[in-house]
Scaffold this motif. Structure first.
Motif, PDB file in Angstrom:
ATOM      1  N   ASP A 117       6.345 -11.648 -32.636  1.00 52.07           N
ATOM      2  CA  ASP A 117       6.185 -10.747 -33.773  1.00 52.07           C
ATOM      3  C   ASP A 117       7.328 -10.826 -34.775  1.00 52.07           C
ATOM      4  O   ASP A 117       7.129 -10.582 -35.961  1.00 52.07           O
ATOM      5  CB  ASP A 117       5.942  -9.308 -33.323  1.00 52.07           C
ATOM      6  CG  ASP A 117       7.042  -8.750 -32.448  1.00 52.07           C
ATOM      7  OD1 ASP A 117       8.002  -9.491 -32.120  1.00 52.07           O
ATOM      8  OD2 ASP A 117       6.950  -7.569 -32.072  1.00 52.07           O
ATOM      9  N   ARG A 123       5.888  -8.179 -45.073  1.00 46.39           N
ATOM     10  CA  ARG A 123       4.938  -7.625 -46.031  1.00 46.39           C
ATOM     11  C   ARG A 123       5.567  -6.392 -46.667  1.00 46.39           C
ATOM     12  O   ARG A 123       6.235  -5.608 -45.991  1.00 46.39           O
ATOM     13  CB  ARG A 123       3.620  -7.230 -45.345  1.00 46.39           C
ATOM     14  CG  ARG A 123       2.844  -8.387 -44.713  1.00 46.39           C
ATOM     15  CD  ARG A 123       1.937  -9.009 -45.763  1.00 46.39           C
ATOM     16  NE  ARG A 123       1.248 -10.210 -45.327  1.00 46.39           N
ATOM     17  CZ  ARG A 123       0.010 -10.243 -44.891  1.00 46.39           C
ATOM     18  NH1 ARG A 123      -0.697  -9.153 -44.766  1.00 46.39           N
ATOM     19  NH2 ARG A 123      -0.542 -11.392 -44.577  1.00 46.39           N
ATOM     20  N   THR A 124       5.352  -6.222 -47.955  1.00 41.21           N
ATOM     21  CA  THR A 124       5.920  -5.072 -48.651  1.00 41.21           C
ATOM     22  C   THR A 124       5.128  -3.792 -48.393  1.00 41.21           C
ATOM     23  O   THR A 124       5.679  -2.709 -48.418  1.00 41.21           O
ATOM     24  CB  THR A 124       5.982  -5.320 -50.176  1.00 41.21           C
ATOM     25  OG1 THR A 124       4.677  -5.670 -50.634  1.00 41.21           O
ATOM     26  CG2 THR A 124       6.967  -6.418 -50.493  1.00 41.21           C
ATOM     27  N   ASP A 125       3.839  -3.916 -48.130  1.00 45.74           N
ATOM     28  CA  ASP A 125       3.025  -2.740 -47.832  1.00 45.74           C
ATOM     29  C   ASP A 125       2.832  -2.625 -46.320  1.00 45.74           C
ATOM     30  O   ASP A 125       3.344  -3.416 -45.547  1.00 45.74           O
ATOM     31  CB  ASP A 125       1.682  -2.814 -48.553  1.00 45.74           C
ATOM     32  CG  ASP A 125       0.955  -4.133 -48.285  1.00 45.74           C
ATOM     33  OD1 ASP A 125       1.338  -4.854 -47.347  1.00 45.74           O
ATOM     34  OD2 ASP A 125       0.010  -4.441 -49.022  1.00 45.74           O
ATOM     35  N   ASP A 126       2.127  -1.637 -45.894  1.00 47.11           N
ATOM     36  CA  ASP A 126       1.902  -1.429 -44.458  1.00 47.11           C
ATOM     37  C   ASP A 126       0.711  -2.203 -43.912  1.00 47.11           C
ATOM     38  O   ASP A 126       0.291  -1.987 -42.780  1.00 47.11           O
ATOM     39  CB  ASP A 126       1.701   0.070 -44.181  1.00 47.11           C
ATOM     40  CG  ASP A 126       2.998   0.841 -44.318  1.00 47.11           C
ATOM     41  OD1 ASP A 126       4.068   0.227 -44.163  1.00 47.11           O
ATOM     42  OD2 ASP A 126       2.940   2.059 -44.579  1.00 47.11           O
ATOM     43  N   GLU A 127       0.152  -3.091 -44.708  1.00 40.73           N
ATOM     44  CA  GLU A 127      -0.998  -3.876 -44.269  1.00 40.73           C
ATOM     45  C   GLU A 127      -0.563  -4.860 -43.181  1.00 40.73           C
ATOM     46  O   GLU A 127       0.399  -5.606 -43.343  1.00 40.73           O
ATOM     47  CB  GLU A 127      -1.579  -4.654 -45.450  1.00 40.73           C
ATOM     48  CG  GLU A 127      -2.784  -5.476 -45.094  1.00 40.73           C
ATOM     49  CD  GLU A 127      -3.296  -6.279 -46.286  1.00 40.73           C
ATOM     50  OE1 GLU A 127      -4.010  -7.256 -46.046  1.00 40.73           O
ATOM     51  OE2 GLU A 127      -2.979  -5.944 -47.423  1.00 40.73           O
ATOM     52  N   PRO A 128      -1.278  -4.876 -42.040  1.00 39.25           N
ATOM     53  CA  PRO A 128      -0.909  -5.826 -40.978  1.00 39.25           C
ATOM     54  C   PRO A 128      -1.213  -7.265 -41.408  1.00 39.25           C
ATOM     55  O   PRO A 128      -2.094  -7.502 -42.232  1.00 39.25           O
ATOM     56  CB  PRO A 128      -1.779  -5.402 -39.798  1.00 39.25           C
ATOM     57  CG  PRO A 128      -2.931  -4.669 -40.402  1.00 39.25           C
ATOM     58  CD  PRO A 128      -2.424  -4.050 -41.678  1.00 39.25           C
TER      59      PRO A 128
END
Length: 154
Positions: A117, A123-128
């Motif tokens: 991991d 990633r800047t957003d919380d999108e996986p």
């Protein structure tokens, strides 16, 4: 067949690292086929970039995927396995590789990858990075359920 592999190989490399690549084959002294993959500069000349570990790994991934795609209409394996695909890659190349893997999955192929991991692209957003249905198994050291073959610790 080889011409298709070369075209697919070049497309994959260009999509991953934004550079042209050339795949060639010739017989060695023992009469066996020897493949050579080179990364080209803007003028079409071979560079030394393909000698590095990171690009060499990407060239191998591209070759494997290109071979599978060239055999889509044949009785031929539909899967390929690569371990540690994101190790030593910058985030942009990781994202490009993910795009290639997803595109080849849509063709009906099954690229299987492993990673830790900490190698996931930021990633800047919380999108996986991966959707839940893209993850087959998550391995960990917190009990037998996290081990690949469910063996007891020794």
């Amino acid at each position: 067949m080889f011409s298709s592999i070369r075209v697919f190989f070049s497309e994959i490399v260009e999509e991953m690292i934004d550079r042209k690549a050339l795949l060639s084959v010739s017989p060695n002294q023992a009469g066996h086929l020897e493949f050579k993959a080179e990364i080209l500069d803007e003028s079409g000349n071979a560079t030394s970039a393909d000698l590095g570990y990171t690009y060499r790994k990407l060239l191998c991934i591209a070759f494997d995927l290109a071979v599978l795609r060239a055999h889509l209409d044949d009785k031929f394996p539909r899967f390929v396995y690569h371990d540690g695909v994101f190790e030593s890659l910058d985030d942009r190349k990781k994202e490009n590789l993910i795009a290639v893997i997803r595109r080849y999955t849509e063709l009906g192929l099954q690229p299987i990858i492993t990673l830790i991991d900490s190698d996931l692209p930021g990633r800047t957003d919380d999108e996986p990075v991966f959707a839940a249905e893209e993850i087959v198994v998550t391995l960990h050291d917190e009990g037998e359920r996290g081990r690949l073959f469910k063996f007891k610790a020794w």
